[in-house]
Design a protein around this motif. Sequence first.
Motif, PDB file in Angstrom:
ATOM      1  N   SER A 198     -28.555  25.614  67.125  1.00 62.79           N
ATOM      2  CA  SER A 198     -28.857  26.576  68.190  1.00 62.79           C
ATOM      3  C   SER A 198     -27.964  27.798  68.000  1.00 62.79           C
ATOM      4  N   PHE A 199     -28.448  28.962  68.429  1.00 62.44           N
ATOM      5  CA  PHE A 199     -27.605  30.158  68.363  1.00 62.44           C
ATOM      6  C   PHE A 199     -27.993  31.129  69.461  1.00 62.44           C
ATOM      7  N   CYS A 200     -27.019  31.958  69.852  1.00 58.95           N
ATOM      8  CA  CYS A 200     -27.227  32.909  70.946  1.00 58.95           C
ATOM      9  C   CYS A 200     -26.207  34.029  70.812  1.00 58.95           C
ATOM     10  N   TYR A 201     -26.256  34.965  71.750  1.00 58.92           N
ATOM     11  CA  TYR A 201     -25.412  36.160  71.667  1.00 58.92           C
ATOM     12  C   TYR A 201     -24.456  36.263  72.852  1.00 58.92           C
ATOM     13  N   ASP A 202     -23.254  36.742  72.567  1.00 58.54           N
ATOM     14  CA  ASP A 202     -22.296  37.168  73.586  1.00 58.54           C
ATOM     15  C   ASP A 202     -22.391  38.690  73.638  1.00 58.54           C
ATOM     16  N   LEU A 203     -23.264  39.192  74.516  1.00 57.92           N
ATOM     17  CA  LEU A 203     -23.548  40.624  74.540  1.00 57.92           C
ATOM     18  C   LEU A 203     -22.349  41.432  75.028  1.00 57.92           C
ATOM     19  N   LYS A 204     -21.484  40.826  75.817  1.00 60.52           N
ATOM     20  CA  LYS A 204     -20.319  41.539  76.325  1.00 60.52           C
ATOM     21  C   LYS A 204     -19.373  41.915  75.191  1.00 60.52           C
ATOM     22  N   ARG A 205     -19.311  41.041  74.163  1.00 56.74           N
ATOM     23  CA  ARG A 205     -18.385  41.277  73.046  1.00 56.74           C
ATOM     24  C   ARG A 205     -19.107  41.547  71.734  1.00 56.74           C
ATOM     25  N   ASN A 206     -20.429  41.677  71.795  1.00 56.69           N
ATOM     26  CA  ASN A 206     -21.225  41.934  70.578  1.00 56.69           C
ATOM     27  C   ASN A 206     -20.977  40.880  69.500  1.00 56.69           C
ATOM     28  N   ARG A 207     -21.132  39.613  69.896  1.00 52.04           N
ATOM     29  CA  ARG A 207     -20.916  38.508  68.962  1.00 52.04           C
ATOM     30  C   ARG A 207     -22.149  37.611  68.913  1.00 52.04           C
ATOM     31  N   SER A 208     -22.290  36.926  67.786  1.00 47.63           N
ATOM     32  CA  SER A 208     -23.315  35.886  67.628  1.00 47.63           C
ATOM     33  C   SER A 208     -22.611  34.547  67.511  1.00 47.63           C
ATOM     34  N   VAL A 209     -23.143  33.555  68.198  1.00 48.97           N
ATOM     35  CA  VAL A 209     -22.567  32.201  68.167  1.00 48.97           C
ATOM     36  C   VAL A 209     -23.628  31.242  67.636  1.00 48.97           C
ATOM     37  N   SER A 210     -23.269  30.457  66.633  1.00 50.67           N
ATOM     38  CA  SER A 210     -24.173  29.484  66.027  1.00 50.67           C
ATOM     39  C   SER A 210     -23.533  28.100  66.096  1.00 50.67           C
ATOM     40  N   VAL A 211     -24.308  27.105  66.521  1.00 50.11           N
ATOM     41  CA  VAL A 211     -23.787  25.741  66.664  1.00 50.11           C
ATOM     42  C   VAL A 211     -24.698  24.761  65.945  1.00 50.11           C
TER      43      VAL A 211
END
Length: 498
Positions: free
Chosen positions: A339-352
């Motif tokens: 699964s993956f999603c975005y931390d829009l506040k910090r402009n990051r992508s997170v993948s698990v």
Amino acid sequence: MLDPLKTWKFLVSSLTIKPVDLLVFLLKAILAILTLASISLFFHFAFSNQYIWFSSSIFNKNQQQKFIAVNTSSGRAYATTNLSHVLFGIGGSAKTWNERRRYSELWWRHNVTRGFVWLDDKPPGGETLPLTSPPYKISEDTSRFKYTCWYGSRSAVRMARIVKESFELGLDNVRWFVMGDDDTVFFLENLLTVLNKYDHNQMYYVGGNSESVEQDVIHSYNMAYGGGGFAISHALAAELVKVLDGCIDRYASFYGSDQKVQGCMSEIGIPVTKELGFHQVDIRGNPYGLLAAHPLAPLVSLHHLEYVEPIFPGMTRIESLKKLIAAYEKDPSRALQHSFCYDLKRNRSVSVSWGYTAQLYPYLDTPKKLETAFSTFQSWRTRKNGPFTFNTRPVEKDPCERPVTYFLDRAESVKGDRTLTRYARHVEESVKECERPDHTRASGVKFIGVLSAKLDPAIWTMAPRRQCCEVINGGEGADHLVQVKIRGCHRFEAVTPP
């Protein structure tokens, strides 16, 4: 207003037949219609799946059970398949078994799993093996069979006959014969999830291909590879054992046992039903990229673990597998699911990749790239960078173009049928740290915590869809700990970067 009596007389007078004859004709027609309706109802109730009422004086109990199974409209008149219905046939060698049985002991369950490891001789040290190990049987002599593959081993003939020798044991209540090697690790709950998709009363041959294209070209794309394991339904096994010995001689030039079995399947006319969770692991090097971008399918098996690096850094192969299995046991269906999603506040992508690894990108990357496996490995035979049967992307030399990597630290069950997993940052000593400010801030995150509900195995009977996630902490703590929640996607939800 019309007079019914006058109308009747008019109709009768317009006919050339007498009223009495007409009345007789009508009565006969009505009787015929009633007779046909009665016959139709009889056959409906006699043969419908809901009303099987034949008495035991006509059919005995076994015949009744068989009749119900054959005539079910849903195709599932039988109870759910469990481990007692599966007979494992593990191919091994007396010389290597005492070393390789440590892989089988990771998944074998005493007095629960059924089956045998088939050896060419008694194991060293006598006949007694620990209860944590599958019991063994010694294969029949195969010297009468032909084997002409100049670069292979005659043991392929013995291995090919394991399914036949297993079938001929005549054990009760076996629905599936599952073949594997002595270095194959099965994930049993997920294996059952896959097998329950198919009717064992029909002829099914279930497994997966090699990951390296060169292997599939040399051997077959239409073959279930034996190390990754494959399952043969009882109905198919009954047909296979009749022709298997002849196939072994007809395909004497074939290298492996799985090739010879597939040659027989071709003669019977049964194609392989491919399931993406069977992993041959025909790769060399670091399996990280393969496991971190697992296909959307339950994890069923892993093979060739002696030929790749340990899946967790700083651990032995067996220690690594125990760690993966410990997480798997908390939520079998979710193991390695991506699964993956975005931390829009910090402009990051997170993948698990659940139960294994997490990645933090200090920028917003596209889902197309995030779902693609890093090429951390080489092909099986030529040790080249592909091609593989799935897409890969290179690991960038520039450290600023790489994600910050995390590995599973712990996994636990929490209230409400949920799991909490934590992933700790991993630093490769051989790789220089990126000094770009956004990357430095991302590198300051020491842990990624993931909360998720346990995944219902029934999800694998539905149209496949990757689950969604969201970053759920946005305060100051996110500088050192990123918290993510994995969940089912909302309607019309998409992972779309701004």
